[in-house]
Design a protein around this motif. Structure first.
Motif, PDB file in Angstrom:
ATOM      1  N   THR A 108       0.845  -1.189   0.000  1.00 44.20           N
ATOM      2  CA  THR A 108       0.000   0.000   0.000  1.00 44.20           C
ATOM      3  C   THR A 108       0.883   1.243   0.000  1.00 44.20           C
ATOM      4  OG1 THR A 108      -0.087   0.319   2.407  1.00 44.20           O
ATOM      5  CG2 THR A 108      -1.673  -1.243   1.443  1.00 44.20           C
ATOM      6  N   ALA A 109       0.255   2.391  -0.212  1.00 44.61           N
ATOM      7  CA  ALA A 109       0.963   3.646   0.012  1.00 44.61           C
ATOM      8  C   ALA A 109       1.159   3.806   1.518  1.00 44.61           C
ATOM      9  CB  ALA A 109       0.159   4.811  -0.551  1.00 44.61           C
ATOM     10  N   LYS A 110       2.240   4.448   1.909  1.00 47.30           N
ATOM     11  CA  LYS A 110       2.554   4.638   3.328  1.00 47.30           C
ATOM     12  C   LYS A 110       1.393   5.337   4.028  1.00 47.30           C
ATOM     13  CE  LYS A 110       6.193   4.444   6.250  1.00 47.30           C
ATOM     14  NZ  LYS A 110       7.098   3.296   6.437  1.00 47.30           N
ATOM     15  N   GLY A 111       1.011   4.823   5.173  1.00 47.79           N
ATOM     16  CA  GLY A 111      -0.045   5.449   5.954  1.00 47.79           C
ATOM     17  C   GLY A 111      -1.434   4.912   5.698  1.00 47.79           C
ATOM     18  N   LYS A 112      -1.600   4.107   4.651  1.00 46.85           N
ATOM     19  CA  LYS A 112      -2.906   3.518   4.371  1.00 46.85           C
ATOM     20  C   LYS A 112      -3.185   2.411   5.387  1.00 46.85           C
ATOM     21  CE  LYS A 112      -4.019   5.665   0.462  1.00 46.85           C
ATOM     22  NZ  LYS A 112      -5.260   6.446   0.266  1.00 46.85           N
ATOM     23  N   ASP A 144      -5.734   1.075  -4.539  1.00 43.79           N
ATOM     24  CA  ASP A 144      -5.555   1.268  -3.097  1.00 43.79           C
ATOM     25  C   ASP A 144      -4.479   0.347  -2.525  1.00 43.79           C
ATOM     26  OD1 ASP A 144      -7.881   3.167  -2.418  1.00 43.79           O
ATOM     27  OD2 ASP A 144      -8.846   1.603  -3.617  1.00 43.79           O
ATOM     28  N   ALA A 145      -4.240  -0.765  -3.183  1.00 40.64           N
ATOM     29  CA  ALA A 145      -3.241  -1.724  -2.724  1.00 40.64           C
ATOM     30  C   ALA A 145      -2.891  -2.652  -3.871  1.00 40.64           C
ATOM     31  CB  ALA A 145      -3.766  -2.529  -1.535  1.00 40.64           C
ATOM     32  N   GLY A 146      -1.871  -3.475  -3.659  1.00 37.32           N
ATOM     33  CA  GLY A 146      -1.478  -4.475  -4.652  1.00 37.32           C
ATOM     34  C   GLY A 146      -1.031  -5.736  -3.945  1.00 37.32           C
ATOM     35  N   THR A 164       5.919   3.794   0.295  1.00 37.72           N
ATOM     36  CA  THR A 164       5.068   2.601   0.227  1.00 37.72           C
ATOM     37  C   THR A 164       5.421   1.681   1.392  1.00 37.72           C
ATOM     38  OG1 THR A 164       6.621   1.378  -1.184  1.00 37.72           O
ATOM     39  CG2 THR A 164       4.951   2.733  -2.299  1.00 37.72           C
ATOM     40  N   ALA A 165       4.555   0.686   1.642  1.00 38.26           N
ATOM     41  CA  ALA A 165       4.795  -0.225   2.757  1.00 38.26           C
ATOM     42  C   ALA A 165       4.150  -1.577   2.486  1.00 38.26           C
ATOM     43  CB  ALA A 165       4.225   0.360   4.055  1.00 38.26           C
ATOM     44  N   VAL A 166       4.774  -2.625   3.005  1.00 41.01           N
ATOM     45  CA  VAL A 166       4.149  -3.951   3.020  1.00 41.01           C
ATOM     46  C   VAL A 166       3.392  -4.059   4.332  1.00 41.01           C
ATOM     47  CG1 VAL A 166       4.550  -6.441   3.052  1.00 41.01           C
ATOM     48  CG2 VAL A 166       5.938  -4.979   1.574  1.00 41.01           C
ATOM     49  N   THR A 167       2.074  -4.189   4.252  1.00 33.79           N
ATOM     50  CA  THR A 167       1.243  -4.120   5.449  1.00 33.79           C
ATOM     51  C   THR A 167       0.700  -5.469   5.904  1.00 33.79           C
ATOM     52  OG1 THR A 167      -0.713  -3.637   4.098  1.00 33.79           O
ATOM     53  CG2 THR A 167       0.539  -1.750   4.933  1.00 33.79           C
ATOM     54  N   ALA A 168       0.873  -6.503   5.096  1.00 35.71           N
ATOM     55  CA  ALA A 168       0.393  -7.829   5.488  1.00 35.71           C
ATOM     56  C   ALA A 168       1.069  -8.904   4.658  1.00 35.71           C
ATOM     57  CB  ALA A 168      -1.126  -7.919   5.313  1.00 35.71           C
ATOM     58  N   GLU A 169       1.197 -10.083   5.223  1.00 37.52           N
ATOM     59  CA  GLU A 169       1.629 -11.269   4.492  1.00 37.52           C
ATOM     60  C   GLU A 169       0.594 -12.364   4.693  1.00 37.52           C
ATOM     61  OE1 GLU A 169       5.802 -12.527   4.256  1.00 37.52           O
ATOM     62  OE2 GLU A 169       6.262 -10.912   5.662  1.00 37.52           O
ATOM     63  N   PHE A 170       0.448 -13.201   3.681  1.00 33.09           N
ATOM     64  CA  PHE A 170      -0.542 -14.273   3.721  1.00 33.09           C
ATOM     65  C   PHE A 170       0.189 -15.603   3.559  1.00 33.09           C
ATOM     66  CE2 PHE A 170      -2.182 -10.509   1.487  1.00 33.09           C
ATOM     67  CZ  PHE A 170      -3.058 -10.054   2.454  1.00 33.09           C
TER      68      PHE A 170
END
Length: 265
Positions: A135-139, A192-194, A211-217
């Motif tokens: 995501t973009a940073k802060g999302k 909004d995300a990728g 940008t930031a990685v906000t989750a892993e699956f």
């Protein structure tokens, strides 16, 4: 995006296959693998899809990356040079490029799946991966559920796209042909995300702090080097090289070069 042939589908495929077969010379690989044939004499031809850093990308006029260095080990064992062909990922993962002799191997950060194994043969796994969210940073999107009613960028033909189709309920999936377009869409706010493999997303955020990685699956994926169906001689040679590389430290060295650390044991 794909032009339609004037020939009926079955005839068109047969015609293209015959043409490719006629234009491709199959030569012995030499002393490194006497029972191994290559589509171009003196070369190990690799199909990949650029860009997909740190696995493969252009650095000036050279193509470099983790996959490139791993396949170079195979080429060295065969006493030939690696030559890389950039081609759409769909033709790689469907097996078309290999089975029509456009290349000897495919190394494209490609997950081993049951569907793909019907169309091509994989080496032993050489890299562990999983899916992640960019995501973009802060999302505040930390799960696929957070993206209900939002736009989620996916790369065509990938396991990330398949995972999103199954789990991103209510999100609008926006398909991109390659990773670079997906990353740009997230960075510029087109989506909004990728979703994509964690390795490439973490590599991207290092140089793009907005940008930031906000989750892993936890998808439990493994990459494999692919060969055309039935090419057991080359597949076994690749497996032997991978085994030796792990034993003699070459694999750890290459991993540290591209990811900063040795792989987890």
């Amino acid at each position: 995006m794909f032009a339609r042939s004037a020939l009926p589908p079955v005839i068109a495929v047969a015609a293209v296959s015959a043409l490719l077969a006629g234009c491709t010379s199959t030569k012995s690989s030499g002393s490194g693998g006497k029972d191994i044939s290559l589509v171009n004499s003196g070369k190990l031809t690799t199909c990949t899809h650029l860009p997909y850093p740190p696995f493969q990308s252009k650095q000036g006029k050279k193509i470099v990356g983790f996959d490139v260095d791993i396949v170079d080990l195979v080429a060295s064992a065969l006493h030939v040079k690696q030559e890389i062909v950039d081609t759409p990922f769909e033709g790689i993962q469907s097996g078309e490029d290999l089975n029509t002799n456009q290349c000897d191997v495919a190394a494209a950060g490609m997950t081993i799946t049951e569907v793909r194994e019907k169309n091509l043969d994989f080496s032993a796994p050489y890299f562990e991966a999983t899916q992640a969210l960019l995501t973009a940073k802060g999302k505040r999107f930390t799960s696929l559920a957070d993206l209900k009613g939002k736009k989620l960028a996916v790369q065509q033909g990938t396991t990330g796209e398949a995972y999103a189709q199954k789990h991103a309920k209510g999100a609008k999936l926006v398909q991109f042909e390659d990773l670079a377009l997906l990353l740009t869409a997230v960075k510029t706010g087109q989506t909004d995300a990728g979703i994509n493999d964690n390795g490439v997303l973490y590599d991207y955020v290092k140089d793009n702090p907005d940008t930031a990685v906000t989750a892993e699956f936890d998808t439990g994926e493994s990459y494999g080097i692919a060969v055309r169906t039935g090419n057991d001689a080359l597949r076994k040679k690749i497996n032997a090289v991978l085994k030796d590389a792990r034993a003699d430290g070459s694999y750890d060295r290459i991993h540290k070069k591209w990811f900063g650390t040795a792989p987890k044991k």
